[in-house]
Design a protein around this motif. Structure first.
Motif: not given
Length: 85
Positions: A19, A23, A75, A79-81
């Protein structure tokens, strides 16, 4: 196929790593539709390089493995972390 000499300690930790890889692909402006294009290209290369050894069973196993990894990366792509790795 041969089994890897070592593998991730657990499925959960490998999922987190995959994941996070997705990202980090945002910085390269990777788009979700490109995962399907990459799968097609890699499958074609495998079929050409392995020839008769790229059996229907191996093709199906490759397809399932790619789909699982791509789903996790997608996924992460969404995500924007901050990256965890």
């Amino acid at each position: 196929l041969h089994r890897p000499r070592h593998s991730f300690p657990t499925r959960r930790s490998s999922d987190l790593i995959i994941r996070d890889l997705g990202r980090r692909h945002r910085q390269f402006n990777v788009q979700s539709h490109q995962f399907g294009l990459l799968k097609q290209a890699l499958t074609l290369v495998l079929a050409r390089r392995l020839g008769e050894h790229f059996t229907p069973a191996l093709s199906e196993a490759w397809s399932q493995m790619y789909d699982e990894i791509a789903a996790l990366m997608l996924e992460g792509l969404g995500q924007h972390t901050p990256s965890v790795v």
